[in-house]
Design a protein around this motif. Sequence first.
Motif, mmCIF file in Angstrom:
data_model
loop_
_atom_site.group_PDB
_atom_site.id
_atom_site.type_symbol
_atom_site.label_atom_id
_atom_site.label_comp_id
_atom_site.label_asym_id
_atom_site.label_seq_id
_atom_site.Cartn_x
_atom_site.Cartn_y
_atom_site.Cartn_z
ATOM 1 N N GLY A 1 44.552 12.751 -0.006
ATOM 2 C CA GLY A 1 44.499 11.770 -1.068
ATOM 3 C C GLY A 1 43.249 11.842 -1.699
ATOM 4 N N ARG A 2 43.032 11.036 -2.896
ATOM 5 C CA ARG A 2 42.010 11.166 -3.793
ATOM 6 C C ARG A 2 40.726 10.688 -3.308
ATOM 7 N N ALA B 1 39.940 7.096 -1.557
ATOM 8 C CA ALA B 1 41.317 6.604 -1.039
ATOM 9 C C ALA B 1 41.125 6.042 0.341
ATOM 10 N N ARG C 1 46.394 6.467 -0.360
ATOM 11 C CA ARG C 1 46.098 5.816 -1.634
ATOM 12 C C ARG C 1 45.503 4.578 -1.872
ATOM 13 N N ASP C 2 44.412 4.255 -2.473
ATOM 14 C CA ASP C 2 43.820 3.018 -2.636
ATOM 15 C C ASP C 2 43.902 2.135 -1.146
ATOM 16 N N TYR D 1 48.729 10.777 -4.916
ATOM 17 C CA TYR D 1 47.726 11.040 -5.836
ATOM 18 C C TYR D 1 47.615 10.245 -7.121
ATOM 19 N N GLY D 2 48.852 9.214 -7.210
ATOM 20 C CA GLY D 2 48.699 8.280 -8.384
ATOM 21 C C GLY D 2 49.073 9.239 -9.383
#
Length: 275
Positions: free
Chosen positions: A34-35, A38, A219-220, A241-242
Motif C-alpha cells: 500500500g501507499r 496506508a 488503503r487509508d 494505490y487509489g
Amino acid sequence: MLTLQNLTKTFGDKTAVHKVSFTVDRPMMIGIIGRSGAGKSTVLRMLNRLSDASSGSILFEGKDITRLKGAERRSWQSRCAMIFQQFNLVPRMDVVSNVLHGTLNRRSTLATMFNLYPDGDIHKAIEILDRLGIAEQAPKRAEALSGGQQQRVAIARALMQDPAIILADEPIASLDPMNAQIVMQALRRIHEEDGRMVIANLHTLDTARRYCDRVIGMRDGRVVFDGAPEMLTTDAAREIYGADTDFSEAATSTEIETLDRPEVHSPEVFAEAYA
C-alpha cells in the motif's frame, strides 16, 4: 495461528488503522502493500506491541496479545521479532555483539551491563551469520558494512530471539535492487527452512508477487485486498494505490531480475505461477 479482529488504531481524531481483520492458519510469508500512510507500519507495531491498539484484538494461538502487560508483553516481543527499514544496529559495536542483542530479553541486567554472553550464544550468533552469508563480517563494526549487509545483521539479531513470527517493516526500502533481492531471498529461506511466519511491509508489487504466499493490500487504514500473489492484477493494484487508469506498475517496481525465481518458491508454486 494468528487472528486480527477489527484491529483499530486512532491518533486523536485520525484513524490510522480501521477494523483490520484477517486470519493466518499456518506459517506463511505474507506481504502487506500500500501507499505510504496506508497503515501498514502501524499494524506491525501493534502486532509487536510497540504500539497499543485502540480497539480490537490480536490472537496468537488463542491468546489475546493486546492484553499482555509487563513480563508477558516482553516475552511476546521475543516471540515476535521486528526488523526495521533503518536496521537499528549499534553502529560502533561489532557485528556479532549486535546479533547477540537478540538475547537481551532473556539475560540478567548484570550480564547486559557488562556485555557478558555464554559461549553457546556466541557460537549460535556466528552460525546464524554464516547462514546469511556474512560470517566473515562478525568482528567488524556494524557501521563498516553495506546497507544490505547491515540488514542481514538485523535479520540475524531477530533469529537470535528464536521467534515464531518475524515482522519486517519496509526491509528493502533503503536498499539497491541487488541487495533488496538478497535480503528478500534470506527472509524467504527463513520461512521455508525454519517454518517461521514472516510478515513484511512492502512498497513494490513485483516483490510481493515474487516472494510472498499471500498479499494483503491496505488503503487509508483498511484492508482492500487479501489474496494469492497471482490475484494481484493491475486492476487490484489500482484499487490498493487509489490510482486511475494511468497507473503503471513500473512506478512500484524494484526491477529485480527474476532468473533465479525457482530458488525462491517450491517447484509446485513456481509451476503454478507460470501456468
